[in-house]
Design an enzyme around this catalytic site. Sequence first.
Site, PDB file in Angstrom:
ATOM      1  N   THR A 168       0.831  -1.210   0.000  1.00  0.00           N
ATOM      2  CA  THR A 168       0.000   0.000   0.000  1.00  0.00           C
ATOM      3  C   THR A 168       0.867   1.262   0.000  1.00  0.00           C
ATOM      4  O   THR A 168       1.965   1.241   0.556  1.00  0.00           O
ATOM      5  CB  THR A 168      -0.870  -0.020   1.273  1.00  0.00           C
ATOM      6  OG1 THR A 168      -1.841  -1.029   1.107  1.00  0.00           O
ATOM      7  CG2 THR A 168      -1.554   1.299   1.551  1.00  0.00           C
ATOM      8  N   ARG A 196     -14.257  -7.114  -0.103  1.00  0.00           N
ATOM      9  CA  ARG A 196     -13.535  -6.831   1.140  1.00  0.00           C
ATOM     10  C   ARG A 196     -12.923  -5.420   1.101  1.00  0.00           C
ATOM     11  O   ARG A 196     -12.286  -5.022   0.146  1.00  0.00           O
ATOM     12  CB  ARG A 196     -12.442  -7.885   1.330  1.00  0.00           C
ATOM     13  CG  ARG A 196     -11.578  -7.666   2.585  1.00  0.00           C
ATOM     14  CD  ARG A 196     -10.356  -6.863   2.260  1.00  0.00           C
ATOM     15  NE  ARG A 196      -9.445  -6.747   3.408  1.00  0.00           N
ATOM     16  CZ  ARG A 196      -8.426  -5.898   3.440  1.00  0.00           C
ATOM     17  NH1 ARG A 196      -8.178  -5.111   2.414  1.00  0.00           N
ATOM     18  NH2 ARG A 196      -7.638  -5.830   4.484  1.00  0.00           N
ATOM     19  N   GLY A 198     -10.501  -2.684   3.389  1.00  0.00           N
ATOM     20  CA  GLY A 198      -9.588  -2.616   4.540  1.00  0.00           C
ATOM     21  C   GLY A 198      -9.637  -1.270   5.243  1.00  0.00           C
ATOM     22  O   GLY A 198     -10.643  -0.558   5.204  1.00  0.00           O
ATOM     23  N   ASP A 199      -8.539  -0.911   5.862  1.00  0.00           N
ATOM     24  CA  ASP A 199      -8.446   0.332   6.652  1.00  0.00           C
ATOM     25  C   ASP A 199      -8.253   1.578   5.796  1.00  0.00           C
ATOM     26  O   ASP A 199      -8.628   2.683   6.196  1.00  0.00           O
ATOM     27  CB  ASP A 199      -7.248   0.224   7.605  1.00  0.00           C
ATOM     28  CG  ASP A 199      -5.944   0.025   6.825  1.00  0.00           C
ATOM     29  OD1 ASP A 199      -5.846  -0.957   6.056  1.00  0.00           O
ATOM     30  OD2 ASP A 199      -5.036   0.871   6.950  1.00  0.00           O
ATOM     31  N   THR A 219      -0.356   1.287   6.851  1.00  0.00           N
ATOM     32  CA  THR A 219      -0.264   0.130   5.962  1.00  0.00           C
ATOM     33  C   THR A 219      -0.167  -1.117   6.828  1.00  0.00           C
ATOM     34  O   THR A 219       0.308  -1.048   7.959  1.00  0.00           O
ATOM     35  CB  THR A 219       0.947   0.228   5.011  1.00  0.00           C
ATOM     36  OG1 THR A 219       1.067  -1.018   4.304  1.00  0.00           O
ATOM     37  CG2 THR A 219       2.251   0.496   5.751  1.00  0.00           C
ATOM     38  N   GLY A 222      -5.371  -4.718   7.092  1.00  0.00           N
ATOM     39  CA  GLY A 222      -6.431  -3.733   7.307  1.00  0.00           C
ATOM     40  C   GLY A 222      -7.382  -4.073   8.430  1.00  0.00           C
ATOM     41  O   GLY A 222      -7.813  -3.197   9.181  1.00  0.00           O
TER      42      GLY A 222
HETATM   43  N1  ASP Z   1      -3.805  -1.897   4.658  1.00  0.00           N
HETATM   44  C1  ASP Z   1      -4.122  -2.462   3.362  1.00  0.00           C
HETATM   45  C2  ASP Z   1      -5.409  -3.214   3.449  1.00  0.00           C
HETATM   46  O1  ASP Z   1      -5.606  -3.957   4.389  1.00  0.00           O
HETATM   47  C3  ASP Z   1      -3.082  -3.372   2.830  1.00  0.00           C
HETATM   48  C4  ASP Z   1      -1.671  -2.843   2.843  1.00  0.00           C
HETATM   49  O2  ASP Z   1      -1.321  -2.010   3.666  1.00  0.00           O
HETATM   50  O3  ASP Z   1      -0.892  -3.275   1.989  1.00  0.00           O
HETATM   51  O4  ASP Z   1      -6.195  -3.121   2.538  1.00  0.00           O
END
Ligand code: ASP
Length: 299
Positions: A168, A196, A198-199, A219, A222
């Site tokens: 990310t 799905r 994420g954060d 990152t 998530g």
């Molecule tokens: N935080 C991101 C997610 O969970 C993934 C990542 O940081 O690579 O979507």
Amino acid sequence: MKTSLMIHGGAGTVESSAEYKKGLDAVLALGKSLLENGVSALDAVVACVSLLEDNPLFNAGKGSVLNAEGRVEMDAAVMDGNNLKAGAVAGISGIKNPVQLARLVMDKTPHVLLVSDGATTFARREKVAFESPEYFLTTARMEQLAKAKKTGVTALDHSMQEGQKMGTVGAVARDRNGNLAAATSTGGLVNKKFGRIGDTPIIGAGTYADNETCAISATGIGEELLRVVIGKTVADIIFYRGVDAAGAAKQAVEILVQKVNGRGGIIVIDKNGAIGFAHSTPILLAAGYSPERDDFFTF
Ligand code: ASP
């Protein structure tokens, strides 16, 4: 006022760091010259994240990982610490630069978060750049998904996830007027389920900025970052405990580990322009500069 910038290209593990350094270095140079020439923190973080989205090395935009169905579904967010305005998109496909669409949600709608088909309709109306599926389907990403599927039975196994690279991208900045901004963009996790999220696009989790405290981009896994609302947690630590960016980053990652055994990393710039970062993963691919610190890498 002197400016500060931090950018990241994800957390996890990498075999060779040189190419990531090169990728981040170019973005750091761009962001620095923009900020030093008086560009706002908001415009600078969107420009930095756009460039990272165009680099196939990173898990965002062109380099987005594939979900279990072999499709790209991206999330992005941006926040202006000057007025707490925010924009985000989630579960989108085919958009070249998701962070720019997030910015349009912030600037041109009364909303904060648009998802999936609605976000795509909005993108068409705003005439943002689209790309064909081939643009996103790099050989590396297809091989990565095939590998994840093969070990699918153990996909939730802790040891397997530890070897996972989370690429990310994000940026946080403080401009000459002392305004803070944050932006984050991702393809999410390899082999994730359809739909799905994420954060990254959740304001207060993967992305947060408030001139009174800090700007932060996260990152990592998530689900774990969401459950400790990592972004707002960093801001609250600064506000209530009176610590700086470095202290708050460290304390927030301690909370992430203690509460949910979380794997992730964060970059932070506080209201005074001090920078901080912390991670519970083996490495965090990040770079930055501040009035106190010349250009540096965290790996
Ligand atoms: N935080 C991101 C997610 O969970 C993934 C990542 O940081 O690579 O979507």
